[in-house]
Design a protein around this motif. Structure first.
Motif, PDB file in Angstrom:
ATOM      1  N   ALA A   6     -12.176   8.408  40.591  1.00 19.10           N
ATOM      2  CA  ALA A   6     -12.340   7.252  39.707  1.00 19.10           C
ATOM      3  C   ALA A   6     -13.186   7.631  38.500  1.00 19.10           C
ATOM      4  CB  ALA A   6     -13.009   6.096  40.453  1.00 19.10           C
ATOM      5  N   VAL A   7     -12.684   7.296  37.324  1.00 19.59           N
ATOM      6  CA  VAL A   7     -13.475   7.375  36.105  1.00 19.59           C
ATOM      7  C   VAL A   7     -14.310   6.100  36.040  1.00 19.59           C
ATOM      8  CG1 VAL A   7     -13.340   7.238  33.591  1.00 19.59           C
ATOM      9  CG2 VAL A   7     -11.840   8.804  34.845  1.00 19.59           C
ATOM     10  N   ALA A   8     -15.601   6.226  35.782  1.00 21.73           N
ATOM     11  CA  ALA A   8     -16.481   5.056  35.675  1.00 21.73           C
ATOM     12  C   ALA A   8     -17.242   5.161  34.368  1.00 21.73           C
ATOM     13  CB  ALA A   8     -17.438   4.986  36.860  1.00 21.73           C
ATOM     14  N   SER A   9     -16.806   4.408  33.374  1.00 20.74           N
ATOM     15  CA  SER A   9     -17.301   4.621  32.022  1.00 20.74           C
ATOM     16  C   SER A   9     -17.659   3.322  31.319  1.00 20.74           C
ATOM     17  CB  SER A   9     -16.222   5.355  31.211  1.00 20.74           C
ATOM     18  OG  SER A   9     -16.627   5.544  29.874  1.00 20.74           O
ATOM     19  N   GLY A  10     -18.503   3.446  30.319  1.00 19.87           N
ATOM     20  CA  GLY A  10     -18.748   2.330  29.425  1.00 19.87           C
ATOM     21  C   GLY A  10     -17.615   2.163  28.429  1.00 19.87           C
ATOM     22  N   MET A  34     -16.076  12.596  56.033  1.00 19.37           N
ATOM     23  CA  MET A  34     -15.539  13.332  54.890  1.00 19.37           C
ATOM     24  C   MET A  34     -15.525  12.444  53.650  1.00 19.37           C
ATOM     25  SD  MET A  34     -11.417  13.327  55.617  1.00 19.37           S
ATOM     26  CE  MET A  34     -11.015  13.832  53.957  1.00 19.37           C
ATOM     27  N   ILE A  35     -15.484  13.065  52.490  1.00 16.94           N
ATOM     28  CA  ILE A  35     -15.436  12.331  51.233  1.00 16.94           C
ATOM     29  C   ILE A  35     -14.033  11.782  51.011  1.00 16.94           C
ATOM     30  CG2 ILE A  35     -15.596  12.541  48.714  1.00 16.94           C
ATOM     31  CD1 ILE A  35     -18.272  12.521  50.135  1.00 16.94           C
ATOM     32  N   LYS A  36     -13.963  10.492  50.660  1.00 18.58           N
ATOM     33  CA  LYS A  36     -12.676   9.843  50.395  1.00 18.58           C
ATOM     34  C   LYS A  36     -12.573   9.286  48.978  1.00 18.58           C
ATOM     35  CE  LYS A  36     -11.956   8.489  55.230  1.00 18.58           C
ATOM     36  NZ  LYS A  36     -11.744   7.331  56.158  1.00 18.58           N
ATOM     37  N   LEU A  37     -13.718   9.163  48.301  1.00 18.07           N
ATOM     38  CA  LEU A  37     -13.745   8.578  46.951  1.00 18.07           C
ATOM     39  C   LEU A  37     -14.808   9.282  46.118  1.00 18.07           C
ATOM     40  CD1 LEU A  37     -13.044   6.347  44.847  1.00 18.07           C
ATOM     41  CD2 LEU A  37     -14.723   4.881  46.011  1.00 18.07           C
ATOM     42  N   ILE A  38     -14.432   9.662  44.896  1.00 20.45           N
ATOM     43  CA  ILE A  38     -15.360  10.301  43.958  1.00 20.45           C
ATOM     44  C   ILE A  38     -15.302   9.532  42.645  1.00 20.45           C
ATOM     45  CG2 ILE A  38     -15.933  12.396  42.669  1.00 20.45           C
ATOM     46  CD1 ILE A  38     -14.544  14.005  44.888  1.00 20.45           C
ATOM     47  N   ALA A  39     -16.470   9.084  42.163  1.00 21.20           N
ATOM     48  CA  ALA A  39     -16.543   8.352  40.895  1.00 21.20           C
ATOM     49  C   ALA A  39     -17.438   9.113  39.927  1.00 21.20           C
ATOM     50  CB  ALA A  39     -17.096   6.945  41.120  1.00 21.20           C
ATOM     51  N   SER A  40     -16.992   9.217  38.683  1.00 22.06           N
ATOM     52  CA  SER A  40     -17.782   9.951  37.698  1.00 22.06           C
ATOM     53  C   SER A  40     -17.809   9.240  36.353  1.00 22.06           C
ATOM     54  CB  SER A  40     -17.221  11.363  37.495  1.00 22.06           C
ATOM     55  OG  SER A  40     -17.953  12.053  36.486  1.00 22.06           O
ATOM     56  N   ASP A  41     -19.003   9.185  35.788  1.00 21.21           N
ATOM     57  CA  ASP A  41     -19.186   8.792  34.395  1.00 21.21           C
ATOM     58  C   ASP A  41     -18.492   9.832  33.508  1.00 21.21           C
ATOM     59  OD1 ASP A  41     -20.453   7.621  32.035  1.00 21.21           O
ATOM     60  OD2 ASP A  41     -21.826   9.331  32.108  1.00 21.21           O
ATOM     61  N   LEU A  42     -18.165   9.448  32.276  1.00 21.78           N
ATOM     62  CA  LEU A  42     -17.527  10.372  31.350  1.00 21.78           C
ATOM     63  C   LEU A  42     -18.534  11.074  30.441  1.00 21.78           C
ATOM     64  CD1 LEU A  42     -14.256   8.510  30.205  1.00 21.78           C
ATOM     65  CD2 LEU A  42     -14.433  10.533  31.667  1.00 21.78           C
ATOM     66  N   ASP A  43     -19.027  10.355  29.435  1.00 24.39           N
ATOM     67  CA  ASP A  43     -19.856  10.966  28.395  1.00 24.39           C
ATOM     68  C   ASP A  43     -21.203  11.420  28.940  1.00 24.39           C
ATOM     69  OD1 ASP A  43     -18.125  10.390  25.950  1.00 24.39           O
ATOM     70  OD2 ASP A  43     -18.315   8.415  26.862  1.00 24.39           O
ATOM     71  N   GLY A  44     -21.489  12.701  28.738  1.00 27.47           N
ATOM     72  CA  GLY A  44     -22.732  13.269  29.235  1.00 27.47           C
ATOM     73  C   GLY A  44     -22.679  13.704  30.687  1.00 27.47           C
TER      74      GLY A  44
END
Length: 268
Positions: free
Chosen positions: A39-43, A1-11
């Motif tokens: 998790a937010v993963a952004s520049g 199962m999924i335990k961690l989700i990370a996403s870029d912000l812009d675009g």
């Protein structure tokens, strides 16, 4: 199962008007109920990202900021990989010698840029809060996380090759847009920061989803078995991802989370 989700912000997570999907917090609440970390993963720096989320949610979200140079978990800094002062000074001098760059210094206390046109200041303001106009980057007394570089000649074809030619593997130069790139210490990236977060949470790549649209997201996407690029993302990034989801203006991230992580439509 999924335990961690990370996403870029812009675009990726944010639409073209820099707004979160209308169902984002409803989705986040459901993830929390199931023990899934988002998790937010952004520049962006932390101060340019945290204001998007109400205070009660900030400690529930992990933040990978400045393309991996600074990571927050449970509201506290857990990992920092700054540029050392000597290398930062060399980088400033190299950018000055190459010429034609516009620079933004991202640091622990905020971001800094030189006096410039109103148009450039407005562009900086779209992505960074608490930005300070100064006269000389060499006078900054702060912990430097990264240098954001604007090159209107094209970062992929001009800016990155020029800096790579000078610094080689001493720095990590990541293309983050057609005219933007981020320069960090060697080894600093969203992907490496995600691996640190995975290790701290005891999560594998097979239990991780990741979303991103551009080259600075690539190693993060490759660190997750469930990788997604939005329809509006770069074609080369789409080829590297397992899935293409609806675009950022269609709430593609939350649509994919609901379909693949929450509904049980497919066997993860």
């Amino acid at each position: 199962m999924i335990k961690l989700i990370a996403s870029d912000l812009d675009g990726t997570l944010l639409d073209d008007n820099k707004n979160l999907p209308s169902d984002f917090f409803e989705t986040l609440d459901e993830l929390e109920k199931r023990g899934i970390t988002f998790a937010v993963a952004s520049g962006r720096t932390y101060t340019a990202a945290d204001h998007l989320f109400p205070e009660e949610y900030r400690k529930k979200i992990a933040f990978i900021c400045d393309n991996g140079a600074c990571t927050y978990l449970n509201g506290k800094i857990t990992h920092v990989s700054p540029l050392d002062r000597k290398t930062f000074e060399e980088l400033l001098d190299a950018c000055d010698e190459i010429g034609g760059f516009k620079l933004v210094v991202c640091a622990e206390s905020g971001v800094y840029h030189l006096r410039s046109t109103d148009e450039f200041s407005d562009e900086v303001g779209r992505f960074y809060r608490n930005h300070r106009v100064i006269d000389d980057f060499h006078e900054i007394k702060d912990t430097i996380f990264k240098l954001a570089v604007c090159d209107e000649r094209g970062t992929y074809v001009h800016g990155k090759p020029e800096l790579d030619k000078i610094f080689g593997d001493r720095l990590n130069v990541q293309v983050s847009g057609d005219i933007w790139m981020d320069v960090m210490a060697a080894g600093v990236s969203k992907g490496n920061a995600l691996k640190v977060l995975q290790n701290s949470l005891g999560v594998t790549g097979g239990e991780t989803m990741a979303f991103g649209d551009y080259f600075n997201d690539l190693d993060m996407l490759l660190s997750a078995d469930w990788s997604f690029c939005p329809e509006n993302g770069h074609e080369e990034i789409k080829k590297q991802c397992r899935f293409v989801c609806p675009g950022c203006n269609k709430s593609g991230v939350t649509q994919a989370i609901k379909k693949y992580a929450l509904s049980g439509e497919i066997n993860l």
